[in-house]
Every structure is written in C-alpha cells, then in structure tokens.
Design an enzyme around this catalytic site. Structure first.
Site, short mmCIF file in Angstrom:
data_model
loop_
_atom_site.label_atom_id
_atom_site.label_comp_id
_atom_site.label_asym_id
_atom_site.label_seq_id
_atom_site.Cartn_x
_atom_site.Cartn_y
_atom_site.Cartn_z
N LYS A 1 9.67 0.86 7.01
CA LYS A 1 8.25 1.13 7.28
C LYS A 1 7.59 -0.19 7.65
O LYS A 1 7.73 -1.19 6.95
CB LYS A 1 7.59 1.70 6.01
CG LYS A 1 6.13 2.03 6.22
CD LYS A 1 5.96 3.39 6.87
CE LYS A 1 4.58 3.59 7.48
NZ LYS A 1 4.47 3.04 8.87
N SER B 1 -0.62 4.21 4.94
CA SER B 1 0.40 4.82 5.81
C SER B 1 1.32 5.71 4.97
O SER B 1 1.71 6.80 5.40
CB SER B 1 1.24 3.74 6.50
OG SER B 1 0.58 3.24 7.64
N LYS C 1 9.88 -3.95 10.99
CA LYS C 1 8.80 -4.38 11.90
C LYS C 1 9.36 -4.38 13.31
O LYS C 1 10.56 -4.52 13.51
CB LYS C 1 8.37 -5.81 11.54
CG LYS C 1 6.97 -6.15 11.97
CD LYS C 1 5.96 -5.68 10.97
CE LYS C 1 4.55 -5.90 11.44
NZ LYS C 1 3.59 -5.70 10.34
N ASP D 1 0.03 -2.69 14.60
CA ASP D 1 -0.17 -4.08 14.16
C ASP D 1 -0.99 -4.69 15.31
O ASP D 1 -1.63 -3.95 16.07
CB ASP D 1 1.19 -4.78 13.96
CG ASP D 1 1.09 -6.09 13.16
OD1 ASP D 1 1.08 -6.03 11.92
OD2 ASP D 1 0.99 -7.17 13.77
N1 GLU Z 1 1.09 -3.65 10.39
C1 GLU Z 1 0.58 -3.35 9.09
C2 GLU Z 1 1.10 -4.34 8.08
O1 GLU Z 1 1.28 -5.50 8.40
C3 GLU Z 1 0.73 -1.90 8.70
C4 GLU Z 1 2.12 -1.36 8.67
C5 GLU Z 1 2.20 0.16 8.44
O2 GLU Z 1 1.20 0.81 8.21
O3 GLU Z 1 3.35 0.63 8.49
O4 GLU Z 1 1.31 -4.06 6.94
#
Ligand code: GLU
Length: 451
Positions: free
Chosen positions: A93, A383, A129, A169
């Site tokens: 995730k 999320s 990621k 992101d």
């Molecule tokens: N990009 C966000 C973070 O750095 C959210 C990631 C998500 O919701 O999966 O945590």
C-alpha cells in the site's frame, strides 16, 4: 555511527554499498536503523536471520516503459516504477508520484518509509510506492489521461485489492486516480473498487480521504501540544507547499484557531499576515492549476511573494512549522533560522522533509518534532478505511470517517510517545516512531518464516 550496535553499522554499510547512488534511500535507511540500537540491545533476536537486511531489501521492484502520444502527435516516453517493499502486514500500500525528479532511489526511500508508517497505523497494510518521471506541469487533460492509461496498461498486472493498492502522492490526485481506475477496470473487466484509493466519491471513494493527510498531521500536532497542556489556538504557523497536504493542513490548523501566514510552491512563497486565504489557494492550485505567485495579484493588498532563491519560506517567523512540500526541503540552516525565530513545534506533512542535520538542530533545541512517518500517516490510514468500505460495499459519513482518522492519529501519537519513554528517550518521536513501526514489521516477518 558513534554508539551504534556493530551489527547495525555493518548492515547499514552493506545496504549502502549494494544500493549505490540512491541518496534518499540511504538517508531513510540510516534514519530508521540509527534508531534501533536500543531495540537490538533489549531483543538481540531481531538481529538474527538477516531480518534487518531483509527489511531493507524490497520484495519486488518493477521498472517499465511508459510510451504515450502528446497533443502534437509526438511519441513521448517516460519510466514507470512500482517498488513492492514489504507485505508482511498486508497488501502493498502506498502512493504513486508523478514528478520529473522521480528515480528508483526516491521510490525506494518512499516505499521503505511507507512500510513503517503503515505499520504505525495499526491497519493491515504492507508498504509500497511507485510513480514516474513524467512531468504533469503544462500538460493538457487529454495528455494526462493518455499518460495515466499507458502507465496503468503496464502496471495493472501487478495490482489487485489483495496484492497491491496504489493511491496518490505528488502529481497524482483525484483526476489521475480516476483515469487509472478507468483503465484498470477496462483491462481486467472487474469493478474492483479496492484496487486503488483516493477515488472520487461517485465511484467508491471515501469521504475525508482528500482531507486526511493534512487533517491527520494537525491532529498529531494537536495531541503533542495537548499532552503538554498547550494548544494550536492563536499560534502563528507556516505551512510549506500548496498541494493536497498543505491545503488541508492550512484548513485544519485554521479550524483549530491557528493563524497560517505563509505557504509556497516550487517557484517561491507567499506571506499574508492576515492569514492565508484558503479559498484563493484552492482556486489557484486546484482549478486554475497555476503558480502560487498569482495569490498576490488576486488578493490585492496585504500579501507579498518571494521567489525561490531570494529567500526561504523558513525565514518567516512562526511557532508551528508544517513542512508539507517534499523531501529535504528543510535544511540545517533553515532549522537554525526557525529555532532562532522561536519555533516550538515542527510537524512533517511531507515524507522526510527535514534533512538529518535539520532534525538534529530541532531536537537539540528542544523543539517538539513530529516525523513524517508518524505525523503524515493519516492519508494512508484513511486509504485503509476506504479499502474497508469498498470490501463491505459500504460508504460512511464524513463525521464517522473523520472521527476514525482522529482516533488513529491520537493512537499513533501515543504509541510513539510511549515507545520513546519505554526505550529511555521521552519526547523523542523519531525514536518512538522508528522503533514502534520496526517492531510491528519485524514481529510479523519473524512469524512468517524466512520470507
Ligand atoms: N502518498 C501518501 C503517503 O505518503 C498516501 C499513500 C496511500 O494512501 O496509499 O502516505
């Protein structure tokens, strides 16, 4: 590496040498492993079976070509990434970043951080990621759509609601998630709502997801202050950035009675002593997709703009600083200026926005410092709530979702504070977050055998 466990020091140097040239990843590994000396002393088993080495090695790294056609009919090419870092606690995730600076080292640092951040939330999610070096700036809607469709055409085979669940992101918001979800649905012939989060409300998104990272960071800071008998109310605040995290940090800080006097984008920063006009920022950034410099022209009297290079947003005196733009945006020098100007609290909304030197300056000056992996976990936690709603084909109210978010953030704060206390470093949220996140991932990995 003074005072560090010998084993940890050798793991760090091994990780650094086998991942040459990945500066941000090295920084993140250093930061987390540098906190583990006391854990290993208490529980030497964590250093066995190459457990720490395995935690530093992503389970899978996918790099792919993303060809697409621009509005002039020219073929363009970008590079796509998905680093599936750790699935001991749940499906991978973490967000997707579209920015010209994206490279493997940056995605690996983000995936590594995400693994511990997600563990801190207490939700069943692993860490991953991804993203691309695609630059969305100046691209038309159709170009963005064609890029997203091409990106997903390759990525879809690696995803799934039980396998890997991306979100947004930097450079990836509701519009991009919509285009990617549309392409995933088309390619798989499945309405698999839980495969992406940050979706629009009309097709399976969660209320409060848009606000969650900024609101969550504010809840963390609020809890930090409350545990010391203090509050946000009346405090002068600077929030860097003007994207999703910054916008909803400004909103929540203002709701809590704080006064946000400055925000920024990569071209410069704007100061408005009467308090940043958030509707105007939203109009500039979310509707016009323009530069923050326009704030001054649109606002008229009272505000001023300083171009990047002419000064730093951290020159603006404040009691609360919320770095919400990008990694390494707060240098050691910025931290010294903030401390000299009387900063009391730093809450990281972005991922790793403070350089190691800046963190040292804050901690030595006794500033309350909330590291990103704890303070910005509200986005990914919400999320996970979106995944929960999708799995049960349900949709919660804003109030219900926000209340869950607030509870999760308070829980993360308390876990970090208690862990720091337990390991003899009261008030050290960096140590608390790193240890608490690590222990959860390490325990699960040990239970699952050599994986
Ligand atoms: N990009 C966000 C973070 O750095 C959210 C990631 C998500 O919701 O999966 O945590």
């Amino acid at each position: 590496m003074k005072g560090m466990d010998v084993k940890l020091a050798s793991v760090i140097s091994e990780v650094l040498s086998r991942n040459a040239g990945e500066g941000e990843f090295h920084q993140a590994v250093h930061e987390v492993l540098g906190s583990l000396t006391r854990v290993i002393a208490k529980n030497p088993n964590y250093a066995d079976d190459a457990l720490i080495e395995r935690i530093c090695e992503p389970e899978r790294q996918i790099i792919f070509r993303v060809p697409w056609i621009d509005d002039k009919g020219q073929v363009q090419i970008n590079r796509g990434f998905r680093v599936q870092f750790n699935s001991a606690l749940g499906p991978y995730k973490g967000g997707l970043r579209f920015h010209p600076s994206v490279n493997l080292g940056i995605i690996k640092f983000l995936g590594f951080e995400q693994t511990f951040k997600n563990a801190l939330t207490g939700m069943p999610i692993g860490g991953g990621k991804g993203g691309s070096d695609f630059n969305p700036r100046g691209r038309s809607n159709n170009e963005i759509m064609r890029f997203c469709q091409s990106f997903m055409t390759e990525l879809h085979r690696h995803l799934g609601e039980h396998t890997d669940v991306p979100a947004g992101d930097i450079g990836v918001g509701g519009r991009e998630i919509g285009y990617m979800f549309g392409q995933y649905k088309r390619l798989t012939n499945r309405y698999e709502a839980g495969v992406l989060t940050g979706k629009g409300l009309v097709y399976g998104g969660s209320r409060a997801r848009t606000e969650a990272t900024g609101y969550g960071a504010t809840y963390f800071v609020e809890r930090m202050l409350a545990s010391r008998g203090s509050a946000i109310e009346g405090r002068r605040t600077v929030v860097s950035g003007s994207g999703n995290v910054a916008i909803y940090t400004i909103e929540k800080i203002t709701q809590c009675g704080g006064i946000v006097v400055a925000c920024s984008d990569s071209n410069g920063y704007v100061v408005d002593e009467s308090g940043i006009d958030l509707d105007l920022v939203k109009e500039i950034k979310e509707v016009r997709r323009a530069r923050i410099a326009e704030y001054v022209t649109l606002k008229g009297k009272g505000a001023y703009y300083v171009e990047q290079g002419q000064g730093s947003i951290w020159d603006v005196p404040c009691e609360i600083a919320m770095p919400s733009a990008t990694q390494n945006e707060v240098t050691g020098k910025d931290a010294q200026t903030l401390v000299a100007n009387g900063v009391k609290v730093v809450g990281e909304g972005a991922n790793m926005p403070s350089t190691p030197e800046a963190v040292r300056v804050f901690q030595e000056a006794g500033v309350l410092f909330a590291p990103g992996k704890a303070a910005n976990a509200g986005g990914v936690a919400t999320s996970a709530l979106e995944m929960q709603q999708n799995a049960s084909r349900d949709s919660w109210t804003f109030e219900q979702t926000e209340a869950r978010l607030a509870k999760i953030m308070h829980g993360i704060h308390d876990l970090c504070a208690e862990t720091a206390e337990e390991y003899g470093a009261p008030g050290d949220y960096v140590l608390g977050a790193n240890i608490a996140g690590f222990v959860r991932v390490a325990e699960a990995m040990r239970a699952l055998g050599v994986i």
